[in-house]
Scaffold this motif. Structure first.
Motif, PDB file in Angstrom:
ATOM      1  N   THR A  10     -25.028 -56.297   7.348  1.00 24.23           N
ATOM      2  CA  THR A  10     -25.450 -57.067   6.184  1.00 24.23           C
ATOM      3  C   THR A  10     -26.403 -58.180   6.593  1.00 24.23           C
ATOM      4  OG1 THR A  10     -23.336 -56.595   5.121  1.00 24.23           O
ATOM      5  CG2 THR A  10     -24.639 -58.382   4.196  1.00 24.23           C
TER       6      THR A  10
ATOM      7  N   TRP B  10     -20.944 -63.979   6.249  1.00 18.34           N
ATOM      8  CA  TRP B  10     -20.496 -62.907   5.365  1.00 18.34           C
ATOM      9  C   TRP B  10     -18.992 -62.639   5.448  1.00 18.34           C
ATOM     10  CZ3 TRP B  10     -24.091 -61.587   2.017  1.00 18.34           C
ATOM     11  CH2 TRP B  10     -25.432 -61.815   2.365  1.00 18.34           C
TER      12      TRP B  10
ATOM     13  N   GLN C 241     -29.886 -55.622  -1.461  1.00 20.22           N
ATOM     14  CA  GLN C 241     -30.136 -54.398  -0.703  1.00 20.22           C
ATOM     15  C   GLN C 241     -29.497 -53.153  -1.323  1.00 20.22           C
ATOM     16  OE1 GLN C 241     -32.410 -54.139   2.174  1.00 20.22           O
ATOM     17  NE2 GLN C 241     -32.833 -55.743   0.695  1.00 20.22           N
TER      18      GLN C 241
ATOM     19  N   TYR D 227     -28.955 -61.380  -2.455  1.00 24.05           N
ATOM     20  CA  TYR D 227     -28.919 -60.224  -1.555  1.00 24.05           C
ATOM     21  C   TYR D 227     -28.938 -58.960  -2.410  1.00 24.05           C
ATOM     22  CZ  TYR D 227     -27.421 -57.025   2.122  1.00 24.05           C
ATOM     23  OH  TYR D 227     -27.355 -55.983   3.025  1.00 24.05           O
TER      24      TYR D 227
ATOM     25  N   MET E  56     -34.149 -64.173   0.520  1.00 28.00           N
ATOM     26  CA  MET E  56     -33.073 -64.177   1.505  1.00 28.00           C
ATOM     27  C   MET E  56     -33.389 -65.091   2.687  1.00 28.00           C
ATOM     28  SD  MET E  56     -31.601 -60.267   1.380  1.00 28.00           S
ATOM     29  CE  MET E  56     -33.086 -59.413   1.930  1.00 28.00           C
TER      30      MET E  56
ATOM     31  N   ARG F 215     -30.405 -58.748   5.780  1.00 23.18           N
ATOM     32  CA  ARG F 215     -30.958 -59.955   5.172  1.00 23.18           C
ATOM     33  C   ARG F 215     -32.286 -60.319   5.843  1.00 23.18           C
ATOM     34  NH1 ARG F 215     -31.141 -65.355   6.015  1.00 23.18           N
ATOM     35  NH2 ARG F 215     -29.981 -65.193   7.981  1.00 23.18           N
TER      36      ARG F 215
END
Length: 478
Positions: free
Chosen positions: A341, A399, A417, A415, A382, A345
């Motif tokens: 993750t 996270w 994605q 975020y 981000m 970013r």
């Protein structure tokens, strides 16, 4: 917050037209076309965003394209699909030509029934029941890496990870494992690798030349599409034979579910639509997850304390096993998803999202006519201190659950994605499982060393944003 509806401008901010937006200098007639190398598109757009601010526009032969970075606006537009916005039209057109117009690109009434099928196939209960197959395929990945470590061979990680995700997606989609991890060449992986870069090039082309003149690259893509479609049709035929010879009360995989719906009385779904959705799942499952894991490995390989921390965590979670032995054990591998993750970013695989309004709208006091192309860049928000504290630092702890009480900014809505709204990625849970499995297996058993200067690894726009290389040398841990 930006107002989505077409409303009058506020007194302090008069309504702007597209022509009022800042635009990079270009050429007469061509506009900015000559500055937009397809493989560097996201980097060019990000550079212009830093120079001009957003929203801005660029011109393609007289046609304006708008560029935005506001994540709240992107979230809102995503929720307003499909009644007020759609994807960039050329995406659906090009994928339709290629026979790949499945769930990802379908619009309007064609989307909803396909969504239900794919969401069911990729649901948490289905992934849980599929776990023994996931475990077996990850074990083959471990064995491949073990052979590379023993021989001292350099591993091109992007290729190994694509083999891994193709095997998983194929087994889940139609119950057959192509075992690409056992081969150096693959009848399915090699042609698949040509398709998304071709999609990227064609959706950004100012003129669909390939419909009139086939260049050598276009002929290679046509051959690849023919091979992949033949492969999918063979899977469909074998699935129908199994359904006939060994009927099951419930579908055993996504393809059987689609074929049941296709063959139901009154169904409006065709074999072509079934094939398109299977191919969509193959393409998405192979590319996005594999490259997300590859980008994560870049940071792991270049940060020794992080690598050591992950190795200790992996061995503690796996015990004497080389692969996480059961689905319940995945709960102990949050650290490994956090690495992916955080890597996404800084290195977003989904670097650009594209939309078109179906009606005139007013956004940020800009009048945006129906049909205007809107590109949203995901990385600028981000890397913005307003959304993430110390955004330039690679910090996986931002996270993790124990950081829920942290001070500082951590805006999950920035975020994007996996998308947002009703079109959020249906494969996000499967991607999470693959990330946890592949990285924990790797770090529990091997030390990894990047075999090139990290600064030399280039970001390539190939529909998704991918590394041009990720060479690693593996050494067995003791």
């Amino acid at each position: 917050m930006t107002d989505i509806a077409s409303t009058p401008p506020t007194p302090s901010a008069p309504l702007r037209q597209l022509a009022d937006l800042p635009c990079p200098a270009g050429l007469p007639l061509l506009g900015n076309l000559h500055q937009l190398a397809p493989t560097q598109l996201h980097l060019t757009l990000e550079r212009w965003a830093a120079e001009l601010g957003t929203p801005y526009r660029f011109q393609i032969c007289g046609t304006p394209v708008t560029v935005w970075t506001d994540p709240e606006l992107c979230q809102t537009i995503s929720r307003e699909r499909p009644h007020r916005y759609r994807r960039f039209t050329p995406i659906e057109t090009v994928l339709e030509e290629m026979g790949c117009n499945g769930l990802f690109s379908a619009e309007g009434v064609a989307w909803e029934p396909q969504r239900k099928l794919v969401m069911q196939a990729l649901s948490i209960p289905n992934i849980k029941s599929f776990y023994p197959t996931l475990n077996a395929i990850t074990e083959r990945l471990y064995q491949r890496w073990q052979r590379a470590a023993a021989s001292g061979a350099i591993v091109e990680m992007t290729q190994d990870l694509k083999r891994y995700t193709v095997d998983i997606t194929s087994a889940l989609a139609f119950g057959e494992d192509p075992r690409t991890l056992d081969q150096d060449g693959s009848a399915i992986q090699e042609p698949l690798a040509l398709i998304l870069p071709a999609v990227m090039a064609r959706i950004n082309a100012p003129f669909p030349y390939w419909r009139y003149l086939k260049l050598p690259g276009d002929r290679r893509v046509d051959r690849a599409l023919k091979e992949v479609h033949q492969y999918v049709r063979q899977m469909m035929q074998r699935a129908r034979e199994r359904m006939r010879d060994d009927p099951a009360e419930t579908p055993r995989h996504l393809l059987e579910a689609m074929l049941r719906l296709r063959d139901a009385p009154g169904s409006e779904i065709s074999d072509d639509q079934v094939a398109a959705n299977i191919l969509t799942l193959l393409l998405a499952g192979e590319d996005t997850t594999a490259n997300s894991i590859a980008w994560a490995q870049l940071y792991i390989a270049t940060q020794a304390p992080l690598q050591q921390r992950l190795a200790i965590a992996a061995r503690a979670a796996l015990g004497s096993h080389t692969v996480c032995p059961d689905y319940a054990g995945l709960k102990q591998l949050d650290l490994f998803e956090a690495v992916c993750t955080e890597a996404s970013r800084l290195r977003p695989v989904a670097a650009i999202s594209s939309f078109e309004p179906l009606e005139d709208v007013c956004l940020d006091n800009v009048h945006v006519p129906a049909g205007t192309t809107m590109f949203f860049l995901s990385r600028p928000s981000m890397l913005d201190e307003r959304h993430f504290s110390q955004p330039e630092i690679f910090d996986i702890d931002r996270w993790l659950r124990e950081r829920d009480t942290r001070t500082g900014n951590h805006d999950m809505r920035a975020y994007l994605q996996f998308g947002a709204g009703p079109r959020v990625c249906p494969g996000r849970h499967l991607a999470s499982v693959e990330m946890r499995l592949a990285l924990s297996t790797l770090l529990a058993s091997f030390e990894i060393e990047l075999m090139t200067d990290s600064a030399s690894i280039k970001e390539i726009s190939a529909f998704t944003m991918v590394p041009d290389t990720m060479p690693m040398r593996l050494k067995a841990r003791h």
